[in-house]
Design a protein around this motif. Structure first.
Motif, PDB file in Angstrom:
ATOM      1  N   GLY A 167      22.850 -11.934   8.835  1.00 46.27           N
ATOM      2  CA  GLY A 167      24.260 -12.089   9.201  1.00 46.27           C
ATOM      3  C   GLY A 167      24.883 -13.322   8.570  1.00 46.27           C
ATOM      4  O   GLY A 167      26.043 -13.287   8.120  1.00 46.27           O
ATOM      5  N   PHE A 168      24.126 -14.418   8.510  1.00 44.22           N
ATOM      6  CA  PHE A 168      24.680 -15.628   7.905  1.00 44.22           C
ATOM      7  C   PHE A 168      24.775 -15.482   6.390  1.00 44.22           C
ATOM      8  O   PHE A 168      25.721 -15.981   5.771  1.00 44.22           O
ATOM      9  CB  PHE A 168      23.813 -16.837   8.263  1.00 44.22           C
ATOM     10  N   ALA A 169      23.801 -14.807   5.772  1.00 49.44           N
ATOM     11  CA  ALA A 169      23.864 -14.586   4.327  1.00 49.44           C
ATOM     12  C   ALA A 169      25.096 -13.771   3.955  1.00 49.44           C
ATOM     13  O   ALA A 169      25.733 -14.021   2.913  1.00 49.44           O
ATOM     14  CB  ALA A 169      22.591 -13.901   3.851  1.00 49.44           C
ATOM     15  N   ALA A 170      25.463 -12.793   4.786  1.00 49.43           N
ATOM     16  CA  ALA A 170      26.669 -12.016   4.511  1.00 49.43           C
ATOM     17  C   ALA A 170      27.915 -12.897   4.553  1.00 49.43           C
ATOM     18  O   ALA A 170      28.819 -12.763   3.723  1.00 49.43           O
ATOM     19  CB  ALA A 170      26.785 -10.877   5.528  1.00 49.43           C
ATOM     20  N   ARG A 171      27.955 -13.839   5.499  1.00 54.48           N
ATOM     21  CA  ARG A 171      29.093 -14.751   5.560  1.00 54.48           C
ATOM     22  C   ARG A 171      29.080 -15.709   4.371  1.00 54.48           C
ATOM     23  O   ARG A 171      30.148 -16.061   3.843  1.00 54.48           O
ATOM     24  CB  ARG A 171      29.067 -15.525   6.872  1.00 54.48           C
ATOM     25  N   MET A 172      27.921 -16.142   3.944  1.00 56.82           N
ATOM     26  CA  MET A 172      27.828 -17.008   2.765  1.00 56.82           C
ATOM     27  C   MET A 172      28.373 -16.307   1.528  1.00 56.82           C
ATOM     28  O   MET A 172      29.156 -16.887   0.755  1.00 56.82           O
ATOM     29  CB  MET A 172      26.375 -17.420   2.531  1.00 56.82           C
ATOM     30  N   ASN A 173      27.988 -15.061   1.334  1.00 52.92           N
ATOM     31  CA  ASN A 173      28.455 -14.322   0.156  1.00 52.92           C
ATOM     32  C   ASN A 173      29.945 -14.026   0.221  1.00 52.92           C
ATOM     33  O   ASN A 173      30.632 -14.046  -0.802  1.00 52.92           O
ATOM     34  CB  ASN A 173      27.654 -13.020   0.017  1.00 52.92           C
ATOM     35  N   ARG A 174      30.448 -13.774   1.422  1.00 49.55           N
ATOM     36  CA  ARG A 174      31.889 -13.551   1.578  1.00 49.55           C
ATOM     37  C   ARG A 174      32.670 -14.825   1.236  1.00 49.55           C
ATOM     38  O   ARG A 174      33.692 -14.782   0.542  1.00 49.55           O
ATOM     39  CB  ARG A 174      32.186 -13.098   3.008  1.00 49.55           C
ATOM     40  N   THR A 175      32.167 -15.963   1.694  1.00 54.94           N
ATOM     41  CA  THR A 175      32.831 -17.229   1.387  1.00 54.94           C
ATOM     42  C   THR A 175      32.720 -17.563  -0.097  1.00 54.94           C
ATOM     43  O   THR A 175      33.677 -18.069  -0.703  1.00 54.94           O
ATOM     44  CB  THR A 175      32.222 -18.349   2.231  1.00 54.94           C
TER      45      THR A 175
END
Length: 581
Positions: free
Chosen positions: A102-110
């Motif tokens: 879940g955090f990796a998805a937010r990292m890639n979105r940012t």
């Protein structure tokens, strides 16, 4: 990649868009998202994070977090930014994103919002994983956003040490911060797959430069390359440039099952009292329950013996003698309930293991009268007889030693190695374990193990035979004099004598001044040589002992070379003096 921090102008680049392993430079994005979440009210610096098993299991570099431990966000930020602690970064990622994915998805979105087109993140700390890639251009862009988007937190990247609650953490970048004038950040990175990485920024006057290096071969080589790139940046950047901050990315609230209750406004209005934790089941709970039941039933019989008709007593003694222990436990439970003691002693929230033979015997002895078919007085007499026949110290079968293994065990005396490793070996091991030359080797997945010592020499057959001979005065323990062979006498270290040569005109040098100790003078000579290897690479380093201190000198140079080297050092605000023949 070299960039003017003020305007974003690219001053120099080479293979800057090549996707490579970013290592701990990844933590820059982890911290960027953390700062962003704090700014938008998802949580605060004082919010408490419960460390997950995933975060606590990360390899070094580590803060030393344990599963279930509670720690404030501010301490995790310090550990991730300064010490580059992998467990602290993973704890932030699990707290913000719910889990690693879940955090990796937010990292890639940012990253996509910031224009980092060559980047894809898989975890929060940068340990080598398939598909976890970034580029020098993207990391330089991210460092610039950290500077402009969160200036209130940027000073943390220039700290040499900080308090992280459970430990004082020291910067993995402190050597470069100390050696390069104006350096104030940002992040180092190292794994065996990535090499030595660094994103650094420095300010001199009105100018501020940011640069990124990927794939250095060592800490010293990487720092020297970074100093060269920053020097180039300061030469090429205009003295005055218009400040053009990058566009702040649009904030996207957390998606999915995020743990932040402040931002989602889902904080519970009341806190219900938790249920009582059930006591752990005991292996002998059946026997204890049956014994209590027998005691209660016996007390009731003694109190009501005058009021109990004989036909009722005879009817009670007609229970089936072959009832299973489980049935006896039920009967005991009913008896206990009737006596008002409560059935929680017998009831267990977990399935009970099968009773062993000894517990079965104890249960049979402790059965109440209505189960065993005997009167209380007869049951007590049988119990006393069984207790007298059995030993007082009973070992369960699963804890009894293996008789075959015990018979095969040697009966001779015990040999103990009493000789410590040789001093030279200890010093060598300590020197390798305390290798402070490569600070960023403390990061990532390539920490070298601390060497250990093992004694593999076996005693001679004559010694073993002599030890096995029965002798009255033979000690029970024989200490061997020495199993470790003596280390050979170390060869004397060659003595290096630096002489000023008059041939070829190389009788000039550069003096860096006086220092309080010989070690400080030698360290300053080495640091200076790395900073300006072009002019000082072939010079001899010499420390001269004076009455007032230790003078650090570069000797064996031509006059032109000494003047050029001193001029370059003075341009870096370093004190130096040209010395002649």
């Amino acid at each position: 990649m070299v960039m003017d921090m003020r305007s974003g102008e690219v001053l120099y680049s080479k293979n800057a868009d090549t996707p490579l392993h970013p290592a701990s430079l990844t933590k820059m994005m982890t911290l960027y998202i953390t700062f962003q979440a704090i700014e938008h009210g998802e949580f605060s610096l004082d919010s408490i994070v419960t460390v997950t098993k995933h975060a606590a299991s990360q390899p070094p570099s580590r803060l030393g977090l344990r599963p279930g431990q509670k720690i404030a966000v501010r301490y995790l930020i310090r550990a991730a930014a300064i010490k580059s602690a992998n467990d602290a970064a993973a704890a932030l990622g699990d707290y913000i994103g719910g889990d690693e994915a879940g955090f990796a998805a937010r990292m890639n979105r940012t990253a996509k919002q910031l224009g980092m087109n060559d980047t894809h993140f898989v975890n929060a700390n940068g340990l080598t994983r398939k598909g976890h890639l970034s580029s020098a251009h993207d990391m330089t862009t991210l460092g610039r956003h950290l500077f402009f988007d969160f200036p209130q937190y940027y000073n943390i990247f220039s700290r040499h040490s900080a308090d992280a609650k459970i430990a004082t953490v020291y910067s993995t970048n402190r050597r470069f911060l100390s050696a390069y004038k104006g350096a104030d950040g940002i992040k180092t990175g190292y794994t065996s797959a990535s090499g030595f990485n660094l994103t650094a920024s420095a300010k001199r006057g009105n100018e501020r430069i940011i640069a990124t290096v990927f794939g250095g071969t060592s800490t010293a080589q990487r720092n020297a390359k970074m100093a060269e790139l920053l020097d180039m940046g300061f030469k090429r950047a205009p003295r005055n440039a218009r400040i053009l901050p990058p566009t702040v990315p649009r904030y996207i609230p957390p998606q999915g099952d995020a743990p932040m209750l402040v931002a989602q406004k889902l904080a519970p209005k009341e806190s219900p009292r938790p249920d009582t934790r059930p006591s752990p089941p005991r292996a002998d709970s059946d026997a204890i329950a049956l014994a209590l039941a027998a005691a209660v039933q016996g007390d009731q019989v003694e109190e009501n013996v005058a009021d109990t008709p004989e036909d009722v007593a005879e009817e009670t003694d007609t229970a089936a003698p072959d009832m299973q222990v489980a049935d006896a436990g039920n009967a005991a439970s009913e008896t206990i309930d009737g006596a008002g003691i409560g059935a929680q002693i017998v009831a267990s929230p977990r399935p009970m293991p099968a009773p062993r033979s000894i517990l079965m015997a104890q249960a049979q002895q402790a059965k109440p009268a209505e189960v065993t078919g005997a009167t209380p007085l007869a049951q007590a007499a049988a119990s006393d007889a069984a207790a007298a026949a059995e030993p007082s110290d009973i070992q369960l079968a699963s804890y009894e030693p293996d008789s075959a293994a015990a018979a095969a065990a040697p009966t001779g005396p015990k040999f103990v190695q009493n000789t410590p490793p040789q001093p030279e070996t200890v010093e060598l091991a300590q020197a390798r374990a305390l290798d402070l030359g490569d600070e960023s080797k403390a990061e990532g997945d390539a920490v070298e193990p601390i060497p250990g010592f093992a004694q593999t020499t076996k005693p001679q057959p004559e010694t073993a035979a002599m030890a096995n001979q029965p002798t009255k005065d033979q000690p029970s323990e024989i200490i061997l004099a020495a199993l470790t062979p003596e280390a050979p006498t170390p060869a004397p270290k060659p003595r290096v004598v630096a002489r000023v040569s008059s041939s070829g005109g190389r009788n000039w040098g550069v003096s860096l001044g006086l220092f309080g100790s010989n070690f400080a003078a030698e360290r300053h000579l080495l640091t200076t040589a790395l900073m300006d290897s072009d002019t000082l690479g072939e010079a001899l380093r010499k420390v001269a002992t004076r009455k007032t201190g230790y003078e650090a000198n570069f000797v064996g140079m031509t006059q032109d070379g000494a003047q050029l080297a001193c001029a370059r050092l003075q341009a870096r605000a370093m004190d130096c003096t040209v010395i002649g023949p």
